[in-house]
Design a protein around this motif. Structure first.
Motif, short mmCIF file in Angstrom:
data_model
loop_
_atom_site.label_atom_id
_atom_site.label_comp_id
_atom_site.label_asym_id
_atom_site.label_seq_id
_atom_site.Cartn_x
_atom_site.Cartn_y
_atom_site.Cartn_z
N GLY A 9 -15.73 6.07 -1.61
CA GLY A 9 -16.21 4.89 -2.01
C GLY A 9 -15.67 4.17 -3.23
N LEU A 10 -16.60 3.27 -3.51
CA LEU A 10 -16.00 2.20 -4.72
C LEU A 10 -16.72 2.87 -5.96
CD1 LEU A 10 -14.78 -0.22 -5.91
CD2 LEU A 10 -16.66 -1.47 -5.37
N ALA A 11 -15.73 3.11 -7.07
CA ALA A 11 -16.25 3.38 -8.35
C ALA A 11 -15.82 2.52 -9.35
CB ALA A 11 -16.09 4.92 -8.58
N GLN A 12 -16.41 2.35 -10.54
CA GLN A 12 -15.71 1.38 -11.71
C GLN A 12 -14.98 2.50 -12.51
OE1 GLN A 12 -19.03 -0.30 -13.74
NE2 GLN A 12 -18.91 -1.92 -12.30
N PRO A 13 -14.09 2.04 -13.22
CA PRO A 13 -13.07 2.98 -14.02
C PRO A 13 -14.30 3.64 -15.20
CG PRO A 13 -12.12 0.64 -13.84
CD PRO A 13 -13.62 0.64 -13.24
N GLY A 14 -13.62 4.84 -15.42
CA GLY A 14 -14.80 5.77 -15.97
C GLY A 14 -16.00 6.41 -15.29
N GLY A 15 -16.22 5.89 -14.04
CA GLY A 15 -17.32 6.48 -13.02
C GLY A 15 -16.90 7.67 -12.61
N SER A 16 -17.73 8.07 -11.47
CA SER A 16 -17.45 9.42 -10.92
C SER A 16 -17.84 9.36 -9.49
CB SER A 16 -18.66 10.46 -11.59
OG SER A 16 -18.48 10.65 -12.78
N LEU A 17 -17.29 10.07 -8.51
CA LEU A 17 -17.49 10.19 -7.39
C LEU A 17 -17.32 11.76 -7.11
CD1 LEU A 17 -15.33 7.19 -5.56
CD2 LEU A 17 -17.94 7.64 -5.71
N ARG A 18 -17.87 12.18 -5.87
CA ARG A 18 -17.89 13.40 -5.32
C ARG A 18 -17.68 13.59 -3.88
NH1 ARG A 18 -22.19 18.45 -5.01
NH2 ARG A 18 -23.07 17.54 -3.29
N LEU A 19 -16.31 14.07 -3.59
CA LEU A 19 -16.10 14.20 -2.23
C LEU A 19 -16.24 15.63 -1.64
CD1 LEU A 19 -12.15 12.80 -2.46
CD2 LEU A 19 -14.52 11.66 -2.17
N SER A 20 -16.77 15.60 -0.23
CA SER A 20 -17.17 16.69 0.02
C SER A 20 -16.12 17.03 1.41
CB SER A 20 -18.60 16.86 0.65
OG SER A 20 -19.40 16.51 -0.25
N CYS A 21 -16.10 18.46 1.72
CA CYS A 21 -15.22 18.82 2.86
C CYS A 21 -15.75 19.91 3.61
CB CYS A 21 -13.83 19.06 2.48
SG CYS A 21 -12.74 19.82 3.94
N ALA A 22 -16.42 19.57 4.76
CA ALA A 22 -17.08 20.72 5.54
C ALA A 22 -16.16 21.29 6.50
CB ALA A 22 -18.41 20.10 6.27
N ALA A 23 -15.87 22.56 6.49
CA ALA A 23 -14.88 23.36 7.59
C ALA A 23 -15.78 23.91 8.49
CB ALA A 23 -14.32 24.41 6.58
N ALA A 62 -5.05 15.44 -12.82
CA ALA A 62 -6.43 15.46 -12.43
C ALA A 62 -7.10 16.51 -13.34
CB ALA A 62 -6.53 16.13 -11.03
N LYS A 63 -6.10 17.38 -14.27
CA LYS A 63 -6.80 18.19 -15.22
C LYS A 63 -7.78 17.53 -16.25
CE LYS A 63 -2.72 21.34 -14.58
NZ LYS A 63 -1.29 21.79 -15.40
N GLY A 64 -8.70 18.24 -16.29
CA GLY A 64 -9.70 17.89 -17.27
C GLY A 64 -10.85 16.64 -16.62
N ARG A 65 -10.57 16.13 -15.59
CA ARG A 65 -11.25 15.05 -15.02
C ARG A 65 -11.98 15.51 -13.70
NH1 ARG A 65 -9.11 10.32 -13.62
NH2 ARG A 65 -7.10 11.15 -12.78
N PHE A 66 -11.03 16.02 -13.00
CA PHE A 66 -11.61 16.53 -11.64
C PHE A 66 -11.80 17.95 -11.78
CE2 PHE A 66 -8.59 13.23 -9.08
CZ PHE A 66 -9.52 12.26 -9.82
N ALA A 67 -12.73 18.38 -10.73
CA ALA A 67 -13.21 19.96 -10.64
C ALA A 67 -13.58 20.22 -9.12
CB ALA A 67 -14.35 20.37 -11.32
N VAL A 68 -12.88 21.23 -8.81
CA VAL A 68 -13.17 21.74 -7.18
C VAL A 68 -14.24 22.97 -7.34
CG1 VAL A 68 -12.27 22.97 -5.31
CG2 VAL A 68 -10.86 21.31 -6.53
N SER A 69 -15.33 22.93 -6.40
CA SER A 69 -16.14 23.97 -6.28
C SER A 69 -16.48 24.03 -4.77
CB SER A 69 -17.49 23.32 -6.86
OG SER A 69 -18.12 22.51 -6.65
N ARG A 70 -17.32 25.10 -4.33
CA ARG A 70 -17.25 25.34 -3.10
C ARG A 70 -18.81 26.13 -2.80
NH1 ARG A 70 -13.00 30.43 -2.46
NH2 ARG A 70 -14.26 32.16 -3.18
N GLN A 80 -15.23 17.08 -7.60
CA GLN A 80 -16.00 16.25 -8.41
C GLN A 80 -14.92 15.62 -9.20
OE1 GLN A 80 -19.25 15.73 -8.91
NE2 GLN A 80 -18.84 14.03 -10.27
N MET A 81 -15.05 14.21 -9.24
CA MET A 81 -13.96 13.21 -9.91
C MET A 81 -14.75 12.50 -11.20
SD MET A 81 -11.64 11.92 -6.81
CE MET A 81 -12.93 11.10 -5.84
N ASN A 82 -14.27 12.70 -12.21
CA ASN A 82 -14.99 12.02 -13.25
C ASN A 82 -14.11 11.23 -13.96
OD1 ASN A 82 -17.64 13.35 -12.84
ND2 ASN A 82 -16.99 15.11 -13.98
N ASN A 83 -14.40 10.43 -14.97
CA ASN A 83 -13.80 9.53 -15.64
C ASN A 83 -12.50 8.75 -14.76
OD1 ASN A 83 -12.59 8.22 -17.98
ND2 ASN A 83 -11.53 9.94 -18.58
#
Length: 118
Positions: A9-23, A62-70, A80-83
């Protein structure tokens, strides 16, 4: 393996989004799963990849800003994408690699657009 990505989607600079991937397969049966992205006019690049054992590799940007979880119950991987920065604008693809006695199989889901803009 079928991969269903969502959450762009759309986010502002400094904002966050979380992407999901269902397998469609148990995450334990997928050797590597994660995210690539393709910015307009550029080649597809790796963003973050997670092994079945849980080890994650990130692109330097992406280091320090993005994080993968499951979630092993839902067979879903999250990014999870931050900043967020404008240069994070891209189509993000969930990908998977399955290694078996029969060889290596690579899979990619449909992309999800991430736009970072004020």
């Amino acid at each position: 393996v079928q991969l269903q990505a969502s959450g762009g989607g759309l986010a502002q600079p400094g904002g966050s989004l979380r992407l999901s991937c269902a397998a469609s397969r148990r995450l334990f049966d997928i050797n590597v799963i994660g995210w690539y992205r393709q910015r307009q006019g550029n080649e597809r690049e790796m963003v973050a990849l997670m092994t079945a054992g849980g080890h994650v590799t990130y692109v330097d940007a992406a280091k320090g800003r993005f994080a993968v979880s499951r979630d092993n119950v839902k067979n879903t991987v999250y990014l999870q994408m931050n900043n967020l920065r404008p240069e994070d604008t891209a189509v993000y693809y969930c990908t998977a690699r399955v290694i078996s006695a029969g060889g290596i199989e690579n899979y990619s889901g449909q992309g999800t657009q991430v736009t970072v803009s004020s």
